[in-house]
Scaffold this active site. Structure first.
Site, PDB file in Angstrom:
ATOM      1  N   ARG A  53       0.869  -1.187   0.000  1.00  0.00           N
ATOM      2  CA  ARG A  53       0.000   0.000   0.000  1.00  0.00           C
ATOM      3  C   ARG A  53       0.899   1.229   0.000  1.00  0.00           C
ATOM      4  O   ARG A  53       2.102   1.138   0.133  1.00  0.00           O
ATOM      5  CB  ARG A  53      -1.038  -0.016   1.140  1.00  0.00           C
ATOM      6  CG  ARG A  53      -0.697  -0.639   2.439  1.00  0.00           C
ATOM      7  CD  ARG A  53       0.321   0.078   3.280  1.00  0.00           C
ATOM      8  NE  ARG A  53       0.067   1.509   3.376  1.00  0.00           N
ATOM      9  CZ  ARG A  53       0.987   2.398   3.651  1.00  0.00           C
ATOM     10  NH1 ARG A  53       2.257   2.025   3.850  1.00  0.00           N
ATOM     11  NH2 ARG A  53       0.709   3.683   3.737  1.00  0.00           N
ATOM     12  N   GLY A  54       0.243   2.392  -0.168  1.00  0.00           N
ATOM     13  CA  GLY A  54       1.013   3.641  -0.321  1.00  0.00           C
ATOM     14  C   GLY A  54       1.156   3.915  -1.810  1.00  0.00           C
ATOM     15  O   GLY A  54       1.527   3.025  -2.583  1.00  0.00           O
ATOM     16  N   ALA A  55       0.846   5.161  -2.209  1.00  0.00           N
ATOM     17  CA  ALA A  55       0.720   5.464  -3.641  1.00  0.00           C
ATOM     18  C   ALA A  55       1.959   5.085  -4.484  1.00  0.00           C
ATOM     19  O   ALA A  55       1.830   4.345  -5.474  1.00  0.00           O
ATOM     20  CB  ALA A  55       0.363   6.933  -3.818  1.00  0.00           C
ATOM     21  N   ARG A  96      -6.715  -0.547  -7.310  1.00  0.00           N
ATOM     22  CA  ARG A  96      -7.173   0.456  -6.324  1.00  0.00           C
ATOM     23  C   ARG A  96      -7.432   1.762  -7.080  1.00  0.00           C
ATOM     24  O   ARG A  96      -6.692   2.097  -8.002  1.00  0.00           O
ATOM     25  CB  ARG A  96      -6.147   0.656  -5.207  1.00  0.00           C
ATOM     26  CG  ARG A  96      -6.231  -0.448  -4.148  1.00  0.00           C
ATOM     27  CD  ARG A  96      -5.418  -0.129  -2.915  1.00  0.00           C
ATOM     28  NE  ARG A  96      -6.110   0.751  -1.994  1.00  0.00           N
ATOM     29  CZ  ARG A  96      -5.519   1.290  -0.922  1.00  0.00           C
ATOM     30  NH1 ARG A  96      -4.245   1.043  -0.669  1.00  0.00           N
ATOM     31  NH2 ARG A  96      -6.196   2.071  -0.097  1.00  0.00           N
ATOM     32  N   GLN A 198      -2.295   2.499   9.846  1.00  0.00           N
ATOM     33  CA  GLN A 198      -0.990   2.672   9.173  1.00  0.00           C
ATOM     34  C   GLN A 198      -0.018   3.461  10.044  1.00  0.00           C
ATOM     35  O   GLN A 198       1.190   3.208  10.010  1.00  0.00           O
ATOM     36  CB  GLN A 198      -1.167   3.404   7.832  1.00  0.00           C
ATOM     37  CG  GLN A 198      -1.797   2.583   6.740  1.00  0.00           C
ATOM     38  CD  GLN A 198      -3.292   2.785   6.675  1.00  0.00           C
ATOM     39  OE1 GLN A 198      -3.943   3.098   7.672  1.00  0.00           O
ATOM     40  NE2 GLN A 198      -3.867   2.584   5.508  1.00  0.00           N
ATOM     41  N   ASP A 239      -1.948  10.793  -2.284  1.00  0.00           N
ATOM     42  CA  ASP A 239      -2.304   9.728  -3.228  1.00  0.00           C
ATOM     43  C   ASP A 239      -2.574  10.262  -4.618  1.00  0.00           C
ATOM     44  O   ASP A 239      -2.407   9.576  -5.621  1.00  0.00           O
ATOM     45  CB  ASP A 239      -3.526   8.956  -2.736  1.00  0.00           C
ATOM     46  CG  ASP A 239      -3.087   7.905  -1.745  1.00  0.00           C
ATOM     47  OD1 ASP A 239      -2.830   8.265  -0.591  1.00  0.00           O
ATOM     48  OD2 ASP A 239      -2.938   6.739  -2.161  1.00  0.00           O
ATOM     49  N   LYS A 250      -4.841  10.065   2.854  1.00  0.00           N
ATOM     50  CA  LYS A 250      -5.536   9.208   3.827  1.00  0.00           C
ATOM     51  C   LYS A 250      -6.627   9.957   4.589  1.00  0.00           C
ATOM     52  O   LYS A 250      -6.429  11.105   4.998  1.00  0.00           O
ATOM     53  CB  LYS A 250      -4.470   8.655   4.797  1.00  0.00           C
ATOM     54  CG  LYS A 250      -4.980   7.780   5.900  1.00  0.00           C
ATOM     55  CD  LYS A 250      -5.830   6.632   5.409  1.00  0.00           C
ATOM     56  CE  LYS A 250      -5.125   5.754   4.395  1.00  0.00           C
ATOM     57  NZ  LYS A 250      -6.051   4.836   3.682  1.00  0.00           N
TER      58      LYS A 250
END
Ligand code: MRU
Length: 350
Positions: A53-55, A96, A198, A239, A250
C-alpha cells in the site's frame, strides 16, 4: 536499529530471481513476512488487499506486475503478447482507484510495450528504473522539505508515507528523516490512522528502527496537540494531487489541515510529480475509494456492532489549506493552479 549507512535497507518491494517479493504490511509490526508473487493476478490481489500500500509503492508494484504478465503472455503466445497483455494491464489499473501513481507507472510500461522491438527484458529495466527513480526523488524531497522546517521543533505525521509506502526512504517520512538528521526535528507525533492503523502499526515501526523519537496519539487528539502548541508542522504524503493543488490523502488529512490552519501550524505535503493528475482539475474530480464496513466494526477479533458505515479511505484537502507542496522538482508554497502548471512545465522555476 537501522544505522545511517544502512538507511536504505528497509524495502517493501524487491525483484529477486524472476519474481516479485513484497513485504506483507497487513502483518506488521508483529511479523516480517515477504510474499513471493509470480503472476500479475497475484500482484492485483496484493494491491487490492493492501499487502502492498502507499501510492508510490502501488505504482512500482504494478510496473513489476506488467513484467510478470509479459513473461507469461510471451511464453504462451510469442507473436501476440503485446495485444493480450492489455487485459492484464487493465486488471492492474483497477486494483485500487485513488493513487494516481498506479496509472502513471502503467502508462510508462505501456509506452515501452508500444515500441515494436521491445522485449520482456526491456520492460524489467523500465520497472527497475521506476523503482530507483522513486528512491532518488524521495531523497531529494527529504532535503528540500527539511530545509523549510525552520527552527527545531516537533512535527505530526498521519498514515504511513515512509519506506514501506514507496520504493524506499519515504516521502513525508523522508522529510522527517532528513529533518531529524539535521537536528531540526526533536520529536515526531504519529496519529493512529483508524481503521487500518498505518500510523500505529507501520510509521511507528519505521521510526523506531531509525532511532527517531516518536509518540503515538489517537486520531482525535491531534487538535489538542496543536492547541497546546506542541508541534510546528503537520507533514503528510499524497495519493493524488489535482491540477489546482488539491490533495487526496488518507482519511483524516483534511481535518488535520483545517486544525493546522486554525492553530497557525504549517501544513506540508510531500509527493513526487508522479502523484500529480493534471487531468483532474480539482479535488472533486478525484475518485475516492470506499472500503468495507467490516474494517470499522472489527477491533482485533471482536465485532463491536452490526450497522451501516461510511468508510472512505481518503479525503481531499483543498490547496488553500496547504502551506507548502514539496516535490522532487521543487517546493511550491501556497499552491494553486497557476503554480502547479508552472511546476509541471518545462519552464519550472521552483
Ligand atoms: O490506504 P493506503 O495505506 O494505501 O494509503 C496511503 C496514504 O494515504 C499515504 O499517505 C499516501 O499513499 C502517500 S505514501 C508515500
Amino acid at each position: 536499529m537501522i544505522h545511517k549507512n544502512e538507511e536504505d535497507r528497509l524495502r517493501a518491494i524487491i525483484w529477486r530471481e524472476g519474481a516479485l517479493e513484497v513485504l506483507d504490511q497487513r502483518l506488521l509490526p508483529n511479523e516480517v513476512c515477504y510474499r513471493r508473487l509470480s503472476t500479475s493476478a497475484e500482484v492485483v490481489r496484493s494491491i487490492r488487499n493492501m499487502v502492498v500500500r502507499g501510492a508510490p509503492a502501488i505504482g512500482i508494484t504494478a510496473a513489476y506486475g506488467v513484467v510478470l504478465a509479459a513473461e507469461s503472455r510471451y511464453s504462451e503466445t510469442p507473436d501476440r503478447w503485446r495485444n493480450l497483455i492489455d487485459e492484464d494491464i487493465e486488471m492492474l489499473a483497477k486494483s485500487r482507484p485513488t493513487a494516481i501513481n498506479l496509472h502513471w507507472a502503467l502508462q510508462r510500461m505501456k509506452k515501452v510495450i508500444a515500441v515494436p522491438t521491445s522485449t520482456v527484458g526491456r520492460l524489467l529495466k523500465e520497472a527497475i528504473a521506476i523503482h530507483n527513480e522513486d528512491i532518488i526523488s524521495n531523497k531529494c524531497m527529504g532535503r528540500l522539505g527539511a530545509a523549510l522546517l525552520g527552527q527545531r521543533s516537533a512535527v505530526l505525521t498521519h498514515c504511513n508515507a515512509g519506506a514501506l509506502a514507496t520504493g524506499g526512504y519515504g516521502t513525508a517520512l523522508g522529510v522527517i528523516r532528513a529533518g531529524y538528521a539535521s537536528g531540526l526535528i526533536e520529536q515526531v507525533y504519529v496519529s493512529e490512522t483508524r481503521p487500518w492503523l498505518q500510523g500505529a502499526r507501520l510509521t511507528l515501526w519505521e521510526l523506531v528502527q531509525y532511532g527517531i523519537p516518536v509518540k503515538l496519539l489517537v486520531d482525535a487528539a491531534a487538535g489538542a496537540l496543536m492547541r497546546m502548541n506542541m508541534i510546528r508542522w503537520v507533514i503528510v504524503g499524497a495519493d493524488r494531487i489535482a491540477a489546482n493543488g488539491d490533495v487526496a490523502n488518507k482519511i483524516g488529512t483534511y481535518q488535520l489541515a483545517v486544525a493546522a490552519r486554525y492553530h497557525d501550524v504549517g501544513f506540508m505535503v510531500v509527493a513526487p510529480t508522479s502523484t500529480f493528475d493534471m487531468h483532474s482539475k480539482a479535488g472533486a474530480n478525484i475518485p475516492i475509494e470506499q472500503r468495507s464496513r467490516d474494517e470499522l466494526f472489527t477491533i482485533g477479533c471482536q465485532i463491536i456492532a452490526e450497522a451501516g458505515a461510511w468508510n472512505p479511505c481518503f479525503d481531499v484537502t483543498p490547496a488553500e489549506l496547504i502551506s507548502v507542496l514539496v516535490t522532487e522538482q521543487g517546493a511550491v508554497s501556497e499552491p494553486n493552479a497557476e503554480k502547479i502548471a508552472l511546476l509541471m512545465s518545462e519552464k519550472n522555476p521552483y
